[in-house]
Write an enzyme that holds these catalytic residues in place. Sequence first.
Site, PDB file in Angstrom:
ATOM      1  N   ALA A  70       0.736  -1.293   0.003  1.00 27.32           N
ATOM      2  CA  ALA A  70      -0.004   0.038   0.032  1.00 27.32           C
ATOM      3  C   ALA A  70       1.024   1.366  -0.029  1.00 27.32           C
ATOM      4  O   ALA A  70       0.485   2.317  -0.527  1.00 27.32           O
ATOM      5  CB  ALA A  70      -0.859   0.010   1.177  1.00 27.32           C
ATOM      6  N   THR A  71       2.063   1.104   0.750  1.00 26.59           N
ATOM      7  CA  THR A  71       2.745   2.221   0.814  1.00 26.59           C
ATOM      8  C   THR A  71       3.205   2.865  -1.046  1.00 26.59           C
ATOM      9  O   THR A  71       3.157   4.157  -0.941  1.00 26.59           O
ATOM     10  CB  THR A  71       4.185   2.335   1.648  1.00 26.59           C
ATOM     11  OG1 THR A  71       3.706   1.722   2.740  1.00 26.59           O
ATOM     12  CG2 THR A  71       4.963   3.285   1.489  1.00 26.59           C
ATOM     13  N   ASN A 150      -6.425   3.307  10.417  1.00 30.39           N
ATOM     14  CA  ASN A 150      -5.900   2.289  10.939  1.00 30.39           C
ATOM     15  C   ASN A 150      -5.787   2.339  12.393  1.00 30.39           C
ATOM     16  O   ASN A 150      -5.816   1.097  13.183  1.00 30.39           O
ATOM     17  CB  ASN A 150      -4.280   2.111  10.137  1.00 30.39           C
ATOM     18  CG  ASN A 150      -3.697   3.346  10.140  1.00 30.39           C
ATOM     19  OD1 ASN A 150      -4.076   4.403   9.395  1.00 30.39           O
ATOM     20  ND2 ASN A 150      -2.470   3.511  10.724  1.00 30.39           N
ATOM     21  N   GLN A 178      -7.276  -0.757   5.224  1.00 30.33           N
ATOM     22  CA  GLN A 178      -7.861  -1.150   6.406  1.00 30.33           C
ATOM     23  C   GLN A 178      -9.243  -1.670   5.998  1.00 30.33           C
ATOM     24  O   GLN A 178      -9.928  -2.532   6.797  1.00 30.33           O
ATOM     25  CB  GLN A 178      -8.023  -0.428   7.231  1.00 30.33           C
ATOM     26  CG  GLN A 178      -6.469   0.138   8.114  1.00 30.33           C
ATOM     27  CD  GLN A 178      -5.944  -1.203   8.806  1.00 30.33           C
ATOM     28  OE1 GLN A 178      -6.627  -2.182   9.076  1.00 30.33           O
ATOM     29  NE2 GLN A 178      -4.665  -0.989   8.910  1.00 30.33           N
ATOM     30  N   ALA A 199      -2.020  -7.080   0.638  1.00 29.44           N
ATOM     31  CA  ALA A 199      -2.146  -8.310   0.927  1.00 29.44           C
ATOM     32  C   ALA A 199      -2.096  -8.657   2.369  1.00 29.44           C
ATOM     33  O   ALA A 199      -2.902  -9.499   2.916  1.00 29.44           O
ATOM     34  CB  ALA A 199      -1.562  -9.295   0.120  1.00 29.44           C
ATOM     35  N   HIS A 200      -1.038  -7.972   3.132  1.00 30.19           N
ATOM     36  CA  HIS A 200      -0.655  -8.409   4.347  1.00 30.19           C
ATOM     37  C   HIS A 200      -1.681  -7.857   5.547  1.00 30.19           C
ATOM     38  O   HIS A 200      -1.466  -8.281   6.788  1.00 30.19           O
ATOM     39  CB  HIS A 200       0.735  -8.435   4.775  1.00 30.19           C
ATOM     40  CG  HIS A 200       1.093  -6.801   5.093  1.00 30.19           C
ATOM     41  ND1 HIS A 200       1.178  -6.227   6.614  1.00 30.19           N
ATOM     42  CD2 HIS A 200       1.267  -5.676   4.395  1.00 30.19           C
ATOM     43  CE1 HIS A 200       1.475  -5.023   6.515  1.00 30.19           C
ATOM     44  NE2 HIS A 200       1.489  -4.514   5.161  1.00 30.19           N
ATOM     45  N   THR A 239       9.666  -7.316 -12.584  1.00 20.24           N
ATOM     46  CA  THR A 239       9.434  -8.839 -12.595  1.00 20.24           C
ATOM     47  C   THR A 239       8.078  -8.925 -11.520  1.00 20.24           C
ATOM     48  O   THR A 239       8.293  -8.578 -10.592  1.00 20.24           O
ATOM     49  CB  THR A 239      10.283  -9.768 -12.380  1.00 20.24           C
ATOM     50  OG1 THR A 239      11.593  -9.536 -13.341  1.00 20.24           O
ATOM     51  CG2 THR A 239       9.875 -10.933 -12.382  1.00 20.24           C
ATOM     52  N   CYS A 325       7.998   6.364  17.441  1.00 19.15           N
ATOM     53  CA  CYS A 325       9.368   6.582  17.982  1.00 19.15           C
ATOM     54  C   CYS A 325      10.516   7.125  16.719  1.00 19.15           C
ATOM     55  O   CYS A 325      10.686   6.739  15.789  1.00 19.15           O
ATOM     56  CB  CYS A 325      10.206   5.221  18.161  1.00 19.15           C
ATOM     57  SG  CYS A 325       9.308   4.231  19.428  1.00 19.15           S
TER      58      CYS A 325
HETATM   59  C1  PLP Z   1      -0.460  -0.939   6.545  1.00 17.00           C
HETATM   60  C2  PLP Z   1      -1.049   0.189   6.180  1.00 17.00           C
HETATM   61  C3  PLP Z   1      -0.239   0.836   4.968  1.00 17.00           C
HETATM   62  C4  PLP Z   1       1.019   0.146   4.507  1.00 17.00           C
HETATM   63  O1  PLP Z   1       1.023  -0.886   3.788  1.00 17.00           O
HETATM   64  P1  PLP Z   1       2.226  -1.708   3.145  1.00 17.00           P
HETATM   65  O2  PLP Z   1       1.414  -2.756   2.492  1.00 17.00           O
HETATM   66  O3  PLP Z   1       2.838  -2.066   4.544  1.00 17.00           O
HETATM   67  O4  PLP Z   1       3.075  -0.691   2.651  1.00 17.00           O
HETATM   68  C5  PLP Z   1      -0.898   1.923   4.243  1.00 17.00           C
HETATM   69  N1  PLP Z   1      -1.776   2.753   4.912  1.00 17.00           N
HETATM   70  C6  PLP Z   1      -2.695   2.158   5.642  1.00 17.00           C
HETATM   71  C7  PLP Z   1      -4.050   2.727   6.178  1.00 17.00           C
HETATM   72  C8  PLP Z   1      -2.211   0.883   6.399  1.00 17.00           C
HETATM   73  O5  PLP Z   1      -2.828   0.485   7.562  1.00 17.00           O
END
Ligand code: PLP
Length: 390
Positions: A70-71, A150, A178, A199-200, A239, A325
Amino acid sequence: MIYLDNNATTPCDPRVVETMLPFFYDQPGNASSRNHAWGWMAEDAVKKARRQVANLIGADPKEIIFTSGATEADNLAILGVLEQYRRKGAHLITLATEHKAVLDACARAEQLGATVTRLLPRPDGQVDLEALEAAIRPDTILVAIMWANNETGVLQPMQAIGNICERHGLILMSDGTQMAGKLPCSPREAGVHLMAFTAHKMYGPKGIGALYVSRRQPKVGLVAQQYGGGHEQGLRSGTLNVPGIVGFGQAAAIALEEMAATAERLNGLRSSLEAELLKVPLARLNGHSAHRLPHTTNICFPYAESEAVMMRFGQQLALSSGSACTSASVEPSHVLTAMGLSADEAHSSLRFSLGRFTQTEEVARAVALVREAVAKVRQASPAWEMYQEK
Ligand SMILES: *Cc1c(COP(=O)(O)O)cnc(C)c1O
């Protein structure tokens, strides 16, 4: 270990891992290799997964651009729109409670000459629609507002935001990380033109995500932020992560299939968790009590500093404080302070995020651990002593 930090990341579903495994061993092809069966098998697997991911959000498979997460998708959307549309203008509107991926991409846009308006939300965490409309200028090109937060789980009124953007001819980007896989979410229906997700956060693997890019009414243009082999319609060269994509597809299919039942079960667990925790003296809920994700709650326990509370859990319970932090200090959650909490209140707040694998007994044990830890930390707090003497 009781894991109530599913908004940070979710464990992979074993069914997801099982679908991924062949793509490490027996079918290791490159999805761009057109000359042999290994390549074709990988290409077919990616095609199927793209359909599964698109299905989850009611999109066309052509509207899915795979990224590393997502980043990257947030960055591609914001910086890609700026580069594509800057002849029209370079004003962006976002919300102060966004994820750092959006806020920092907006800061980068500023370095590149854009102007950014960061709206403060209402105390309940939702955007003030009148303030949003008032912030729109003739040179505004993009509104970036997340679907679900989040830290608090608060949902934004995406349909209403979509209507405002439509009226003003603006591109609407939403971080749906989220939201996707947790509650029904269709960017097309809500008038969202770009949506990042990963996905994670839905029981899939880390390192694979996607950007939804609307292809019709309107067709959104983007300038790529990475160059190479021209993969993903030229928007994201490199890739393809075939095992990751296959896992993402399977995770999306399972999430869609089990969405209603999981949301209902977790909503029940969350209600009992919250009811018990709000019995702690002075405890209160952060954020809107109705418009929010079913598995998330964020609670302030005044006079119980959250880092000290979490320290008492040892290896027994995983939660999050939302604090960040930096090299010099621990900064209070920017989400909670933007909602009007003081630094002390933000530093005394805890996020509980339940997930598919959370068991009923674990919630009861978590309540006992938190109540005891809060009481112990307060016993050691001079401020709590003074408060009680008042
Ligand atoms: C976890 C999160 C991200 C980052 O996702 P990644 O796949 O770890 O880069 C971005 N936006 C929100 C709202 C998230 O909760």
